[in-house]
Design a protein around this motif. Structure first.
Motif, PDB file in Angstrom:
ATOM      1  N   THR A 250      69.084  14.967  97.624  1.00  0.00           N
ATOM      2  CA  THR A 250      70.411  15.526  97.881  1.00  0.00           C
ATOM      3  C   THR A 250      70.546  16.907  97.262  1.00  0.00           C
ATOM      4  O   THR A 250      71.027  17.856  97.907  1.00  0.00           O
ATOM      5  N   ASN A 251      70.104  17.050  96.040  1.00  0.00           N
ATOM      6  CA  ASN A 251      70.206  18.328  95.342  1.00  0.00           C
ATOM      7  C   ASN A 251      69.337  19.395  95.999  1.00  0.00           C
ATOM      8  O   ASN A 251      69.770  20.539  96.198  1.00  0.00           O
ATOM      9  N   LEU A 252      68.110  19.037  96.355  1.00  0.00           N
ATOM     10  CA  LEU A 252      67.201  20.002  96.962  1.00  0.00           C
ATOM     11  C   LEU A 252      67.683  20.444  98.339  1.00  0.00           C
ATOM     12  O   LEU A 252      67.560  21.616  98.704  1.00  0.00           O
ATOM     13  N   ALA A 253      68.214  19.519  99.109  1.00  0.00           N
ATOM     14  CA  ALA A 253      68.712  19.874 100.447  1.00  0.00           C
ATOM     15  C   ALA A 253      69.867  20.861 100.349  1.00  0.00           C
ATOM     16  O   ALA A 253      69.959  21.819 101.133  1.00  0.00           O
ATOM     17  N   ALA A 254      70.756  20.645  99.393  1.00  0.00           N
ATOM     18  CA  ALA A 254      71.877  21.574  99.209  1.00  0.00           C
ATOM     19  C   ALA A 254      71.374  22.957  98.813  1.00  0.00           C
ATOM     20  O   ALA A 254      71.826  23.982  99.349  1.00  0.00           O
ATOM     21  N   ALA A 255      70.443  23.003  97.877  1.00  0.00           N
ATOM     22  CA  ALA A 255      69.907  24.279  97.419  1.00  0.00           C
ATOM     23  C   ALA A 255      69.215  25.020  98.565  1.00  0.00           C
ATOM     24  O   ALA A 255      69.399  26.236  98.749  1.00  0.00           O
ATOM     25  N   ALA A 256      68.419  24.304  99.339  1.00  0.00           N
ATOM     26  CA  ALA A 256      67.708  24.927 100.456  1.00  0.00           C
ATOM     27  C   ALA A 256      68.682  25.406 101.526  1.00  0.00           C
ATOM     28  O   ALA A 256      68.487  26.473 102.134  1.00  0.00           O
ATOM     29  N   GLY A 257      69.727  24.625 101.773  1.00  0.00           N
ATOM     30  CA  GLY A 257      70.724  25.026 102.759  1.00  0.00           C
ATOM     31  C   GLY A 257      71.424  26.307 102.359  1.00  0.00           C
ATOM     32  O   GLY A 257      71.650  27.203 103.192  1.00  0.00           O
ATOM     33  N   LEU A 258      71.771  26.424 101.082  1.00  0.00           N
ATOM     34  CA  LEU A 258      72.452  27.640 100.616  1.00  0.00           C
ATOM     35  C   LEU A 258      71.540  28.863 100.758  1.00  0.00           C
ATOM     36  O   LEU A 258      71.956  29.900 101.290  1.00  0.00           O
ATOM     37  N   VAL A 259      70.301  28.747 100.299  1.00  0.00           N
ATOM     38  CA  VAL A 259      69.385  29.888 100.349  1.00  0.00           C
ATOM     39  C   VAL A 259      69.097  30.294 101.792  1.00  0.00           C
ATOM     40  O   VAL A 259      69.094  31.485 102.135  1.00  0.00           O
TER      41      VAL A 259
END
Length: 413
Positions: A250-259
């Motif tokens: 969940t955390n990685l998907a959010a970070a990747a989506g933002l970048v």
């Protein structure tokens, strides 16, 4: 199942429910930051009221409609009222181990999901919808429409036998909320001044981007309860490992989506667009929600990045066809909810593409059509759009009789 395991699972569900409830604050702050100052109080009122309505309606009718025990048939769950007395509920995790937890903890965890679905609608119809029309729709959405389609999958209805997989509600919650929002937006029309006479979109900046950014971070944090709690258990090695994996993905998907959204916006506009970055993080979160427990972390990054790219394209595309969504909710929760459902079979052998497509069609179609009917009935009776004069002046005084920033607007005493 020992008493300690039962207690731990129950406590875990309640903590995750509190995290998801905190997402209501995230939606409120995000929307309040992305609308104009003169519409802030009305947005705040909508969000606090819809949360209370969702809790009451799901208690009175929704929970029994969604989880009837044994429905009349695969489509129609029957009807029940109230929440049954506290008892243990049994379930099986994805690893095949038996789990149990309090029925009241389950209700608490489920009811905050209903409020999340309704919060999605709030932002999409912002700045031009009548407050009381919105709240009447909230009664129907949270009491009937949402739980009815929820029964088809989580409640054991027709989708549960078709290979449809939706771990934490990418379709059941997010796509459903977006479908209801789209129906309302189509009948409501765009905000005054949003488009030029030749159809080109005009930017309408939000009043408080620090508040919107805070809202995004609150949602990001609350999503750990949203996805992590959907494991329904934490007692035991298998469940604990599954929860840890869900949190990481969940955390990685959010970070990747933002970048990804930030980079695409930089490529398209030549600037770092904060609002696209905020929606990129939320797009990554929505995209992983349907299946956060099965991908490895690398695949979760790719899914989140795909969501971040898609949301930018979708927001621009909807604007081009004059679908006015002030906060990007339809793109974030609807388009990326569909993406998340479609990628589940990449890592989950128990899910099928046919089942996912069936879920998209049935849930999206049902919620859109029923919501359109309710919105149309409201439009024909009490009306759903405020008077043009009130829209120009702002909904805060017209609907609520107060301002959010009176000192700022009038220079203080």
């Amino acid at each position: 199942m020992t008493e300690i395991e039962y207690a731990l699972n129950t406590f875990y569900l309640l903590v995750c429910a509190a995290l998801v409830m905190w997402m209501a604050a995230g939606f409120t702050m995000l929307e309040a930051g992305l609308v104009r100052a003169r519409n802030t109080v009305e947005i705040l009122t909508k969000n606090v009221a819809l949360y209370a309505i969702a809790c009451l309606m799901y208690f009175l009718i929704g929970y029994q409609l969604m989880y009837p025990g044994e429905g009349v048939n695969a489509f129609w769950p029957g009807i029940g009222f109230g929440v049954s007395a506290e008892h243990a509920l049994a379930d099986v995790t994805a690893e095949g181990s038996e789990i149990a937890f309090s029925s009241l903890a389950d209700f608490m965890f489920q009811v905050v999901f209903v409020a999340t679905a309704m919060s999605i609608v709030s932002g999409a119809v912002a700045e031009r919808m009548k407050l009381w029309a919105f709240l009447v729709f909230a009664v129907v959405m949270t009491g009937v429409i949402y739980p009815w389609q929820g029964y088809w999958s989580w409640g054991g209805g027709l989708l549960s036998d078709l290979g449809y997989s939706d771990y934490a509600g990418g379709g059941i919650v997010h796509m459903a909320g977006a479908a209801a929002a789209l129906a309302g937006v189509l009948l409501l029309g765009p905000r005054a001044g949003k488009y030029t006479p030749d159809g080109r979109p005009r930017a309408i900046p939000g009043a408080n981007l620090p508040l919107a950014t805070l809202g995004m971070f609150i949602l990001w944090m609350g999503w750990f309860g949203f996805n992590g709690g959907s494991e329904l258990a934490v007692a035991g090695i298998g469940s604990a490992n599954a929860v840890a994996k869900v949190f990481v993905n969940t955390n990685l998907a959010a970070a990747a989506g933002l970048v990804a959204a930030l980079l695409l916006a930089r490529f398209l506009f030549g600037k770092a667009d904060l609002t696209m970055a905020l929606n990129g993080a939320l797009a990554g979160l929505v995209s992983i929600t349907a299946g956060p427990s099965t991908p490895d972390p690398g695949l979760a990054v790719l899914i989140g990045a795909a969501g971040g790219l898609l949301v930018v394209v979708s927001i621009l595309g909807l604007d081009r066809i004059r679908i006015d969504d002030p906060v990007g909710a339809i793109s974030v929760h609807g388009v990326c909810g569909i993406l998340g459902l479609l990628v589940v079979p990449l890592s989950n052998d128990e899910a099928s593409l046919v089942g996912q497509l069936a879920g998209i069609g049935l849930i999206g179609g049902f919620v859109f059509v029923t919501s359109l009917a309710v919105w149309a009935a409201l439009k024909a009776t009490i009306g759903i759009r405020v008077h043009p004069d009130d829209e120009r002046a702002g909904l805060d005084f017209a609907e609520c009789g107060m301002e959010a920033y009176p000192d700022f607007a009038h220079g203080g005493d």
